[in-house]
Design a protein around this motif. Structure first.
Motif, short mmCIF file in Angstrom:
data_model
loop_
_atom_site.label_atom_id
_atom_site.label_comp_id
_atom_site.label_asym_id
_atom_site.label_seq_id
_atom_site.Cartn_x
_atom_site.Cartn_y
_atom_site.Cartn_z
N HIS A 193 0.76 -1.47 -0.27
CA HIS A 193 0.39 0.04 -0.08
C HIS A 193 1.32 1.60 0.03
CE1 HIS A 193 -3.54 -2.51 1.12
NE2 HIS A 193 -2.74 -3.21 2.05
N LEU A 194 0.21 2.20 -0.81
CA LEU A 194 1.28 3.79 -0.41
C LEU A 194 0.06 4.51 0.40
CD1 LEU A 194 3.10 5.03 -2.29
CD2 LEU A 194 1.55 6.33 -3.31
N ASP A 195 1.01 5.17 1.12
CA ASP A 195 0.21 6.02 2.32
C ASP A 195 -0.73 7.19 1.75
OD1 ASP A 195 2.32 7.65 1.71
OD2 ASP A 195 3.11 8.05 3.84
N THR A 196 -0.19 7.55 0.91
CA THR A 196 -1.38 8.45 -0.01
C THR A 196 -2.52 8.09 -1.00
OG1 THR A 196 0.24 8.83 -1.39
CG2 THR A 196 0.89 10.34 -0.27
N ARG A 197 -2.49 6.85 -1.14
CA ARG A 197 -3.82 6.45 -1.82
C ARG A 197 -4.01 5.15 0.00
NH1 ARG A 197 -1.27 9.61 -4.05
NH2 ARG A 197 -0.05 9.30 -6.41
N PRO A 198 -4.66 5.08 0.30
CA PRO A 198 -5.09 4.19 1.11
C PRO A 198 -6.22 2.85 0.71
CG PRO A 198 -6.09 6.54 2.02
CD PRO A 198 -5.15 6.70 1.29
N GLN A 214 -9.78 -7.78 3.71
CA GLN A 214 -10.04 -7.40 4.66
C GLN A 214 -8.19 -7.74 5.74
OE1 GLN A 214 -12.10 -6.08 6.04
NE2 GLN A 214 -13.09 -6.01 4.01
N THR A 215 -6.97 -7.86 5.06
CA THR A 215 -5.48 -8.41 5.69
C THR A 215 -5.09 -7.10 5.55
OG1 THR A 215 -5.22 -8.62 3.77
CG2 THR A 215 -6.12 -10.17 5.27
N ALA A 216 -4.22 -6.00 6.43
CA ALA A 216 -3.77 -5.52 5.92
C ALA A 216 -2.31 -5.79 5.62
CB ALA A 216 -2.73 -4.72 7.85
N GLY A 217 -1.24 -4.64 4.90
CA GLY A 217 -0.09 -4.93 4.28
C GLY A 217 0.89 -3.52 4.34
N MET A 218 1.83 -4.39 3.85
CA MET A 218 3.17 -3.56 4.30
C MET A 218 3.00 -1.81 3.82
SD MET A 218 6.31 -5.67 3.43
CE MET A 218 7.52 -4.24 3.94
N VAL A 219 3.11 -0.76 4.38
CA VAL A 219 3.38 0.49 4.04
C VAL A 219 3.74 0.80 3.94
CG1 VAL A 219 2.10 2.93 4.54
CG2 VAL A 219 1.36 -0.03 5.31
N PHE A 220 3.77 2.13 2.78
CA PHE A 220 5.06 2.69 1.64
C PHE A 220 4.56 4.48 1.27
CE2 PHE A 220 5.52 -1.58 1.16
CZ PHE A 220 7.00 -1.79 1.27
N ASP A 221 5.70 5.22 1.69
CA ASP A 221 5.40 6.55 1.33
C ASP A 221 5.87 7.04 -0.18
OD1 ASP A 221 8.08 6.49 1.22
OD2 ASP A 221 8.59 8.23 2.87
N PHE A 223 6.08 5.90 -3.96
CA PHE A 223 6.70 4.12 -5.11
C PHE A 223 6.91 3.41 -5.63
CE2 PHE A 223 1.91 6.41 -7.58
CZ PHE A 223 0.85 5.81 -7.01
N SER A 224 8.65 4.24 -5.82
CA SER A 224 10.42 3.61 -5.92
C SER A 224 10.32 2.55 -5.09
CB SER A 224 10.66 5.22 -6.34
OG SER A 224 11.07 5.60 -4.74
N THR A 225 9.71 2.79 -3.35
CA THR A 225 9.89 1.98 -2.60
C THR A 225 9.25 0.92 -2.94
OG1 THR A 225 10.61 3.83 -1.21
CG2 THR A 225 10.66 1.50 -0.12
N MET A 226 7.57 1.23 -3.43
CA MET A 226 6.84 -0.22 -3.24
C MET A 226 7.57 -1.13 -4.50
SD MET A 226 3.07 0.36 -2.69
CE MET A 226 2.53 1.12 -4.15
N ALA A 227 7.68 -0.39 -5.42
CA ALA A 227 8.95 -1.38 -6.84
C ALA A 227 9.43 -1.53 -6.14
CB ALA A 227 8.36 -0.17 -8.10
N GLN A 228 10.29 -1.97 -5.56
CA GLN A 228 11.66 -2.82 -5.09
C GLN A 228 10.77 -3.81 -4.19
OE1 GLN A 228 14.89 -2.28 -6.25
NE2 GLN A 228 13.77 -0.91 -8.04
N ALA A 229 10.47 -2.90 -3.50
CA ALA A 229 9.44 -4.42 -2.14
C ALA A 229 8.85 -4.89 -3.20
CB ALA A 229 8.19 -3.89 -1.24
N ALA A 230 8.17 -5.07 -4.22
CA ALA A 230 7.43 -6.04 -5.00
C ALA A 230 8.44 -7.33 -5.96
CB ALA A 230 6.07 -5.10 -6.21
N ILE A 231 9.24 -6.30 -6.71
CA ILE A 231 10.08 -6.62 -7.71
C ILE A 231 11.30 -7.71 -6.33
CG2 ILE A 231 12.89 -6.76 -8.61
CD1 ILE A 231 11.94 -4.11 -9.26
N HIS A 232 11.22 -7.59 -5.16
CA HIS A 232 12.02 -8.62 -4.12
C HIS A 232 11.08 -9.36 -3.81
CE1 HIS A 232 15.88 -6.67 -4.72
NE2 HIS A 232 15.74 -5.26 -4.48
N GLY A 233 9.97 -9.71 -4.02
CA GLY A 233 8.89 -10.87 -3.43
C GLY A 233 7.83 -10.54 -2.45
N LEU A 234 8.56 -9.11 -1.57
CA LEU A 234 6.78 -8.74 -0.79
C LEU A 234 6.00 -8.67 -1.14
CD1 LEU A 234 10.05 -6.43 1.05
CD2 LEU A 234 9.63 -8.95 1.66
N GLY A 235 5.29 -8.69 -2.42
CA GLY A 235 4.01 -8.53 -1.84
C GLY A 235 3.61 -8.25 -3.77
#
Length: 295
Positions: A193-198, A214-221, A223-235
């Motif tokens: 999730h991005l914190d500015t797009r809840p 209804q499950t929560a997930g990791m939150v990022f501030d 897009f670049s950080t969130m993209a890297q998290a996705a690339i590394h298989g975090l979600g």
């Protein structure tokens, strides 16, 4: 130009007043400005006599602003900030103007920056200065000519120029989600999730006729950080298509769901409606219009 020149105080008097208002002490203000305490006192007295209002009062050993002083200091700070920015801009680009633009990181990096060389070629007289801001701010307190805004036409005190919708796609690392998955299958996966797009994921699932998980997930501030998290298989991440495209081309990410994308908001160029538009901003708006007409 000025019909009441006698009401125009000196820069020295304004600097002295602002420093005392901020520090609450003529002695400390004198140290900051490399002046004597008596010189600060003279500047304040001259300023009050010139404008005909009491700006500062003494309470014990402290100097405090009067109601008139509180109103006046806000305008003085804005004027001093803009004057300083104008002086820096004039020195940096004596042949033309500067455009101080607040950008959103992903939009600035992935959409605007690759196109700025074209603007520089067409308008060599304009120097574009970029700074990152993640949320709306008061143009009266910041030295910006314009900003990139995401959401709706709701920036207070600003004019808006619509740029484009933010079209998002669901992406994940290769093998993280089976290809050809249905939208509802992503509800069982960790979602980023991005914190500015809840409500981004809720809107995405609703757009596909599915109830949101209804499950929560990791939150990022960003897009670049969130993209890297996705690339590394975090979600699984929802990324704007102009951010996702480079990762999709290299194979670092893939779209597990056949989806052309979905708009969850819009980008705008905004600028203060109460100020005259500098020529640099007019040139930038015209250039943006041409870019959006012929992407």
């Amino acid at each position: 130009m000025f019909t009441h020149r006698r009401f125009l105080p000196s820069i020295s008097a304004l600097l002295a007043f602002e420093a005392v208002a901020r520090l609450g002490s003529a002695t400390t203000a004198a140290q900051e400005l490399s002046l004597t305490q008596s010189a600060i006192s003279r500047q304040l007295k001259t300023l009050e006599e010139q404008i005909g209002a009491r700006l500062i009062a003494r309470e014990g050993r402290a100097l405090v602003l009067t109601p008139a002083g509180r109103d006046y200091v806000e305008q003085v700070r804005d004027i001093l900030m803009r004057l300083g920015s104008a002086s820096v801009a004039a020195g940096a680009n004596p042949m033309g103007g500067a455009l101080n633009l607040a950008i959103l990181p992903a939009f600035g990096m992935h959409w605007l920056a690759p196109r700025l060389a074209d603007f520089a070629n067409r308008h060599p007289e304009v120097t574009v200065n970029l700074s990152t801001r993640l949320a709306p701010f008061d143009f009266r307190a910041e030295a910006f000519d314009a900003a990139i805004h995401f959401g709706r036409k709701d920036w207070p005190g600003a004019s808006h120029m619509h740029l484009m919708p933010e079209n998002v796609v669901a992406v994940a690392a290769p093998g993280k989600v089976p290809q050809g998955s249905r939208p509802q299958d992503l509800g069982d996966m960790p979602l980023l999730h991005l914190d500015t797009r809840p409500r981004a994921w809720a809107r995405w699932f609703a757009g596909h006729g599915c109830p949101p998980p209804q499950t929560a997930g990791m939150v990022f501030d960003q897009f670049s950080t969130m993209a890297q998290a996705a690339i590394h298989g975090l979600g699984v991440a929802l990324l704007p298509d102009f951010v996702a495209s480079a990762h999709l081309k290299t194979g670092a990410l893939e779209q597990p769901v056949a989806d052309a994308g979905q708009s969850i908001g819009d980008y705008y160029l905004v600028w203060p409606s109460e100020r005259p538009d500098p020529p640099s901003l007019q040139s930038f708006r015209n250039w943006l219009s041409a870019q959006l007409s012929h992407p």
